[in-house]
Design a protein around this motif. Structure first.
Motif: not given
Length: 731
Positions: A18, A575, A579, A586, A589
């Motif tokens: 991330g 979402s 993110l 991913e 999330l």
């Protein structure tokens, strides 16, 4: 194929972790690994060592074997990798036979990208033969300093790791550590058989940490009040003895603060249980001996207290480094007393090897110098590792935040030096610090009577001053070069030429006033925290804890505090917005996103959004001074240099180190000032340094210094980089 792997680095970093950018040196190290070269990397605790082998493992086919010394560390790392969707496993004695066989089948079937294994496991009969069928493409040795007898945590079993090179001659190898002196670095490279390794040495500076020293008075009360002033923070209290860890933990529990002891005398079950409670935020404070720490990956430790003085600066640096691993502020408090140092001296005297004794005393003296220093503590700490801090005020230690006023100590220094002179004149034999203090105080000891020192003219001339004050002054005179101290079993004091000149020329001496207890105050050292909606942050922390408990993992495996703070700052509602939060990949999330977004929506139903200052990230580097820019001291160094004085002359005239002056010039160069590099380095020297930077990269000042065998200081190398870096122009 190699270029394809390199092009995947940033997308892979974002997808799994991330993040959209690397920490210093990470990308350069990873690229060398992907090229198949051996690598030595020294990155400070919290500097992102694990990423240097984890990311290559995910962009390149094959298995990465990570040799790690601790079972707890292996499980923690594998839990973290699993939480982001990476295939990883470990093999160690904690597994039952059935689980061990299942993981071995997975290795034969190429189901894993990373395998964590202890050195003892590697060397079991037949293990390396089996490993040759797993498609290993990289071997990473974590905590590599354990291989060196000169390292602070030497482990004999690490010596046998060298067999890996013979078994896998074509597989690149990387060694990683958070702390190692030049001697230890050389040991690591030699003992592991690294072949012309690319060397990367990051700065030892931890800019998010604040360092404080307080005189130890009522130690438990000092610890208790400190912890009480930080009711939501977790931390570690390091103690010298097992009994002290248990006493402090029991007393904290009795005073309503959740705490547990940790030391080698506890059963393995109790140690594991106490550590797990701490990692899962069930216990706020762990009171520990040095048995606790290496491999503890809890990123939100906000403070480290040393109840007793450590035996050396390397241990101190390593232990304080467990605070603030997430990049948010952490504070390091040392409670210091001469009595603690005296107890360390007793332990040292019990060593049988005289060379070991001398080395241990020298290290303890360095630790005492740090504790009693009146200048910037960050400068002192970095100097121990051969690194120069570009300035004299870090803005993040007690001496820089609350500089001590000075007092005239000329008469006291004259008394002390005269006493040293008279003792040596009378007996011809130098004596120790305590004996000199006792003569000054007019003590009636057996040694004083035996040597006739009660008849000296300096006997009793310091009755109005206590022994602790006299010995502290003596150590200050040693630091100033007016006295010298041997490192023998019974260290003695001798007058230097500078000391004789001080007496003869009747020079003046000013020393800092004694440290005040409690100078830090409640909540000190939290500057630079990531500003956010604190109510939402607390709400997200509670939800994170529930999610972690459901999965049976520590809360930081779900999300780090930094990620929660970004969420509580930017209020993501979808979402896609979530993110974009640093630290949200991913897989996280998919697994946790719904719960987090629900919590944010519930908060916003009853609370308005808030706006915060425009700073985009937590400060990760300290300016030379709190105000940044070219301040007066930097401008004064620049003015003198431009007037024709050399760096050495400016340093001598201003009473500063040459590296500090070079740091001032670097700061000025970065601000766009014109500096003639030819006055610092000859064309040949410039060519040599330039070639090294081109080869190793422009971020790797530590590696350049090592490659050039220390012929150039950090300050000069940083100045060269500031003036000659591509895209900057030639200044």
């Amino acid at each position: 194929m190699m270029n394809d792997s390199k092009s995947q680095l940033l997308p892979t970093l974002k997808r799994y972790w991330g993040y959209t950018s690397f920490r210093p040196l990470q990308e350069e190290i990873i690229q060398e690994v992907l090229e198949g070269r051996d690598v030595f990397a020294l990155l400070p605790t919290g500097g992102g060592k694990s990423m240097c082998f984890q990311l290559p493992a995910l962009v390149k086919t094959g298995l990465t074997v990570v040799v790690s010394p601790l079972i707890a560390l292996m499980k923690d790392q594998v839990d973290s990798l699993t939480s982001i969707g990476a295939s990883a496993t470990f093999l160690n004695s904690s597994l039952d036979a059935a689980e061990g066989r299942a993981r071995l089948r997975g290795l034969y079937n190429r189901e894993y990208r990373l395998l964590y294994v202890a050195p003892e496991r590697l060397l079991l009969p037949g293990f390396l033969d089996e490993a040759q069928r797993w498609g290993i493409h990289l071997i990473a040795i974590d905590e590599a300093h354990c291989i060196s007898e000169w390292g602070h945590d030497f482990r004999p079993e690490y010596r046998k790791i060298a067999q890996l090179r013979a078994t896998f001659p074509e597989v690149p190898m990387m060694a990683l550590t958070a702390t190692a002196t030049g001697r230890v670095r050389g040991d690591i490279i030699r003992l592991l058989g690294l072949r012309e390794p690319r060397t990367f040495v990051a700065s030892f500076n931890r800019p998010n940490l604040t360092y404080r020293v307080e005189p130890k008075r009522s130690a438990y009360e000092q610890v208790r009040e400190y912890v009480r002033s930080r009711p939501k923070d977790s931390g570690i209290v390091y103690c010298q003895s097992r009994k002290t860890t248990e006493n402090i933990a029991d007393n904290l529990q009795r005073d309503g603060i959740s705490a547990r002891p940790y030391h080698a005398g506890l059963s393995a079950e109790d140690r594991s249980n106490h550590q797990e409670l701490f990692l899962r935020d069930e216990v706020r404070v762990i009171c520990a001996t040095i048995a606790f720490g290496m491999g503890i990956n809890k990123p939100n430790v906000r403070f480290v207290i040393h109840h007793d003085v450590p035996k050396n600066l390397e241990s101190y640096y390593q232990e304080t480094g467990r605070a603030g691993r997430d990049g948010l502020p952490g504070e390091c408090l040392l409670l210091y007393s001469g009595g603690d140092a005296a107890r360390q001296q007793i332990f040292i005297s019990q060593k049988t090897d005289e060379m070991e004794q001398a080395a241990a005393r020298a290290q303890l003296n360095q630790m005492m110098d740090y504790a009693e220093a009146t200048g910037c503590r960050r400068v002192s700490l970095l100097d121990y590792f051969g690194e120069e801090f570009p300035g004299t005020n870090c803005g993040a230690c007690d001496n820089c935040l609350n500089p001590r006023t000075h007092q005239d100590a000329t008469v006291a220094a004259q008394k002390f030096l005269s006493c040293v002179y008279r003792i040596q004149e009378r007996s011809g034999i130098p004596v120790g610090l305590n004996h000199i203090a006792e003569v000054l105080m007019g003590a009636n000891t057996e040694k004083i009577r035996r040597w006739g020192h009660e008849s000296l003219s300096t006997y009793g001339i310091g009755r109005d001053t206590g022994k602790a004050e006299w010995t502290e002054l003596g150590r200050e005179l040693i630091r100033r070069g007016l006295l010298s101290q041997t490192t023998d079993r019974f260290p003695v004091i001798e007058m230097t030429g500078e000391g004789r000149a001080f007496l003869q020329q009747r020079k003046k001496l000013a020393v800092a006033r004694p440290m005040a207890s409690g100078a830090g105050g409640a909540g000190g050292g939290r500057g630079g925290d990531l500003e956010c909606d604190e109510a939402l942050f607390e709400r997200l922390r509670l939800r994170r804890k529930r999610l972690a408990d459901e999965l049976g993992v520590p809360p930081y495996i779900v999300f780090a505090d930094t990620a929660l703070r970004w969420m509580a700052r930017q209020y993501p509602r979808t979402s896609e917005e979530l993110l974009r939060i640093p630290g949200v990949g991913e897989n996280k999330l998919r697994v946790y996103g719904g719960a987090i977004l629900e919590e944010i929506c519930l908060h916003l139903a009853t609370h308005p959004t808030r706006s915060f200052s425009e700073k985009s990230e937590v400060n990760r580097s300290l300016p030379a001074t709190p105000s940044g820019g070219i301040n007066e001291t930097t401008r004064e160094s620049l003015r003198r240099f431009q007037a024709g004085h050399s760096i050495a002359e400016v340093a001598r005239d201003r009473g500063l180190a040459e590296g500090t002056i070079a740091g001032h010039l670097t700061k000025a160069a970065e601000a766009g000032e014109s500096i003639d590099l030819a006055r610092v380095l000859s064309p040949t020297e410039q060519a040599e340094i330039g070639a090294a930077f081109e080869k190793l990269g422009w971020e790797n000042v530590g590696g350049i210094r090592d490659t050039l065998e220390g012929r150039y200081g950090y300050g000069v190398l940083s100045l060269f980089r500031a003036l000659r870096r591509p895209g900057r122009g030639n200044g």
